[in-house]
Write an enzyme that holds these catalytic residues in place. Sequence first.
Site, PDB file in Angstrom:
ATOM      1  N   LYS A 159      34.494  20.361  36.528  1.00 25.12           N
ATOM      2  CA  LYS A 159      32.943  20.056  37.050  1.00 25.12           C
ATOM      3  C   LYS A 159      31.956  20.985  37.388  1.00 25.12           C
ATOM      4  O   LYS A 159      33.016  22.113  36.246  1.00 25.12           O
ATOM      5  CB  LYS A 159      33.358  19.816  38.932  1.00 25.12           C
ATOM      6  CG  LYS A 159      32.598  19.220  39.741  1.00 25.12           C
ATOM      7  CD  LYS A 159      32.880  17.949  40.045  1.00 25.12           C
ATOM      8  CE  LYS A 159      31.846  17.689  40.992  1.00 25.12           C
ATOM      9  NZ  LYS A 159      31.704  16.124  40.969  1.00 25.12           N
ATOM     10  N   GLY A 179      27.368   4.951  56.837  1.00 20.82           N
ATOM     11  CA  GLY A 179      26.677   5.186  55.852  1.00 20.82           C
ATOM     12  C   GLY A 179      26.726   3.895  55.044  1.00 20.82           C
ATOM     13  O   GLY A 179      27.196   3.363  54.462  1.00 20.82           O
ATOM     14  N   VAL A 180      24.970   3.036  54.882  1.00 22.67           N
ATOM     15  CA  VAL A 180      24.978   2.073  54.120  1.00 22.67           C
ATOM     16  C   VAL A 180      23.276   2.731  53.411  1.00 22.67           C
ATOM     17  O   VAL A 180      22.880   1.949  52.693  1.00 22.67           O
ATOM     18  CB  VAL A 180      24.019   0.776  55.111  1.00 22.67           C
ATOM     19  CG1 VAL A 180      25.452   0.582  56.133  1.00 22.67           C
ATOM     20  CG2 VAL A 180      23.215   1.847  55.651  1.00 22.67           C
ATOM     21  N   GLY A 181      24.477   4.167  53.212  1.00 20.80           N
ATOM     22  CA  GLY A 181      23.687   4.285  51.481  1.00 20.80           C
ATOM     23  C   GLY A 181      23.875   3.535  50.494  1.00 20.80           C
ATOM     24  O   GLY A 181      23.925   2.200  49.620  1.00 20.80           O
ATOM     25  N   VAL A 231      26.557   3.078  48.299  1.00 18.98           N
ATOM     26  CA  VAL A 231      27.441   2.868  47.650  1.00 18.98           C
ATOM     27  C   VAL A 231      27.995   1.968  49.605  1.00 18.98           C
ATOM     28  O   VAL A 231      28.370   1.266  49.155  1.00 18.98           O
ATOM     29  CB  VAL A 231      28.321   3.515  47.813  1.00 18.98           C
ATOM     30  CG1 VAL A 231      30.398   3.317  47.894  1.00 18.98           C
ATOM     31  CG2 VAL A 231      28.662   5.112  46.461  1.00 18.98           C
TER      32      VAL A 231
HETATM   33  P1  NAD Z   1      24.253   8.344  50.048  1.00 23.56           P
HETATM   34  O1  NAD Z   1      23.775   9.142  49.986  1.00 23.56           O
HETATM   35  O2  NAD Z   1      23.554   7.183  48.657  1.00 23.56           O
HETATM   36  O3  NAD Z   1      24.612   7.600  51.163  1.00 23.56           O
HETATM   37  C1  NAD Z   1      25.222   8.354  52.053  1.00 23.56           C
HETATM   38  C2  NAD Z   1      24.319   7.709  53.049  1.00 23.56           C
HETATM   39  O4  NAD Z   1      24.717   8.089  54.661  1.00 23.56           O
HETATM   40  C3  NAD Z   1      22.872   7.961  53.727  1.00 23.56           C
HETATM   41  O5  NAD Z   1      22.547   6.233  53.679  1.00 23.56           O
HETATM   42  C4  NAD Z   1      22.625   8.509  54.964  1.00 23.56           C
HETATM   43  O6  NAD Z   1      21.711   8.431  55.538  1.00 23.56           O
HETATM   44  C5  NAD Z   1      24.340   8.851  55.624  1.00 23.56           C
HETATM   45  N1  NAD Z   1      24.357   9.243  56.194  1.00 23.56           N
HETATM   46  C6  NAD Z   1      25.008  10.875  56.057  1.00 23.56           C
HETATM   47  N2  NAD Z   1      25.591  11.546  57.038  1.00 23.56           N
HETATM   48  C7  NAD Z   1      25.554  10.739  57.890  1.00 23.56           C
HETATM   49  C8  NAD Z   1      26.122  10.371  59.418  1.00 23.56           C
HETATM   50  N3  NAD Z   1      26.525  11.711  60.168  1.00 23.56           N
HETATM   51  N4  NAD Z   1      26.541   8.937  59.985  1.00 23.56           N
HETATM   52  C9  NAD Z   1      26.014   7.646  59.178  1.00 23.56           C
HETATM   53  N5  NAD Z   1      25.332   8.224  57.847  1.00 23.56           N
HETATM   54  C10 NAD Z   1      25.309   8.721  57.781  1.00 23.56           C
HETATM   55  O7  NAD Z   1      25.466   8.426  49.194  1.00 23.56           O
HETATM   56  P2  NAD Z   1      26.017   7.674  48.394  1.00 23.56           P
HETATM   57  O8  NAD Z   1      26.241   7.091  46.603  1.00 23.56           O
HETATM   58  O9  NAD Z   1      26.119   5.601  49.084  1.00 23.56           O
HETATM   59  O10 NAD Z   1      28.245   7.540  48.615  1.00 23.56           O
HETATM   60  C11 NAD Z   1      28.068   7.772  49.911  1.00 23.56           C
HETATM   61  C12 NAD Z   1      29.790   8.924  49.582  1.00 23.56           C
HETATM   62  O11 NAD Z   1      30.612   8.372  48.713  1.00 23.56           O
HETATM   63  C13 NAD Z   1      29.379  10.142  49.527  1.00 23.56           C
HETATM   64  O12 NAD Z   1      30.706  11.087  50.278  1.00 23.56           O
HETATM   65  C14 NAD Z   1      30.148  10.681  47.981  1.00 23.56           C
HETATM   66  O13 NAD Z   1      30.283  11.567  47.907  1.00 23.56           O
HETATM   67  C15 NAD Z   1      31.022   9.674  47.815  1.00 23.56           C
HETATM   68  N6  NAD Z   1      30.426   8.769  46.084  1.00 23.56           N
HETATM   69  C16 NAD Z   1      29.952   8.692  45.534  1.00 23.56           C
HETATM   70  C17 NAD Z   1      30.141   7.838  44.503  1.00 23.56           C
HETATM   71  C18 NAD Z   1      28.769   6.770  43.814  1.00 23.56           C
HETATM   72  O14 NAD Z   1      29.077   6.187  42.868  1.00 23.56           O
HETATM   73  N7  NAD Z   1      28.003   6.919  43.805  1.00 23.56           N
HETATM   74  C19 NAD Z   1      31.504   7.734  43.974  1.00 23.56           C
HETATM   75  C20 NAD Z   1      32.370   8.505  44.496  1.00 23.56           C
HETATM   76  C21 NAD Z   1      32.413   9.786  45.558  1.00 23.56           C
END
Ligand code: NAD
Length: 352
Positions: free
Chosen positions: A80, A180-182, A184
């Site tokens: 990392k 969290g509906v970002g 993933v």
């Molecule tokens: P993202 O930032 O696109 O989505 C996260 C969502 O969570 C956002 O919409 C945010 O507004 C919401 N959020 C934050 N705090 C919150 C809370 N307290 N309550 C409700 N919603 C909340 O991130 P992502 O890329 O979708 O990743 C999501 C998680 O998965 C992260 O923890 C990330 O580290 C992990 N992850 C992602 C990947 C990837 O391929 N993107 C891979 C491995 C792990």
Amino acid sequence: MTLFDHPDFDHHEQVVFGCDEASGLRAIVAIHNTHRGPSLGGLRIFPYASEEQALTDVLRLSRGMTYKSALAGLDLGGGKAVIIADPKRDKTPALLEAMGRLVDSLGGRYITAEDSGSSEEDMQIIAGTTRHVGGLCREGDHSGDPSPFTAWGVFHALRCAVYHGLERDDLRGLRVAIQGVGNVGAHLAHHLHDAGARLVLTDIDTQAADRLARELDAQVVAPDAIFDADVDVFAPCAMGAVLDASVAERLKARVIAGAANNQLATPGIGQRLQERGILYAPDYVANAGGVIEIAWQRREDYSRDKVMAHIAGIAQTLDEIFVRARQERRTPAEVADRIAEERFAAHRRHAA
Ligand code: NAD
């Protein structure tokens, strides 16, 4: 601050501090373990309050990548990198080029990729000064965004956990709460909807949650209410350390499977979930889809079908973990760590 007696130092093979006066680069690269292959892990750009905080983060995250890659069956180790900087204010092409030179100086023992604070465009710039970069956009069948792959893996992990925890292999009518509906979480919601699940969604971005709920005929609740939702499965897809002592008592779900990293606030929470009869799919096993795809990009025979099949194999790994956990009366998180350790120790024996 010293390294070898740092609480998060875990026999890391190499920790490199890099500095470039002209661009303002202050970075740390940690290579945890290369027994299975070169170390791979994202580049995090974050305004750490201190060097100590940055070191703690990079030591923990690089170790986590060794375990993730080993359980994903990849010939990769764990590494990392962190840059101590505010990505919104300090990120310049010169800074990223200097980071590329630092990565290059490690001769391929560390391969960098996107992480929070760094984007695919940043990786393109870094690729100008080193070839040891993963997660670049491939022409044709790949967009460069890992989240659809991560979501596909979480979907398979969730199905496997539902089979073991609820003894059902049909997701129709299953009630799932997604926190969290970002990137993933939204992809996962679509997969679950297509499989017939009924969804409860939350996000601090209420508009995003409302939009998706309209599309998928789902219910929306306030962020704190998600833990009390009357559901079968809880899918954490927001931030880390979400499963703390209070949440472990409140959850009504009997299965936890989601994408967020480091979901257990402390290792003891895994034990408590087990006592409450809640089956927890270890986060780094469930969310390995993105890293699996990045690993495939390094191969000549890359194809989307092969990548998706490899990612779907996360279910077999979890199956082994759940079976062993039951036999050995351990938590799935403990068994996942143990299997990963067996795998990277075995590789070293082969290499010797
Ligand atoms: P993202 O930032 O696109 O989505 C996260 C969502 O969570 C956002 O919409 C945010 O507004 C919401 N959020 C934050 N705090 C919150 C809370 N307290 N309550 C409700 N919603 C909340 O991130 P992502 O890329 O979708 O990743 C999501 C998680 O998965 C992260 O923890 C990330 O580290 C992990 N992850 C992602 C990947 C990837 O391929 N993107 C891979 C491995 C792990």
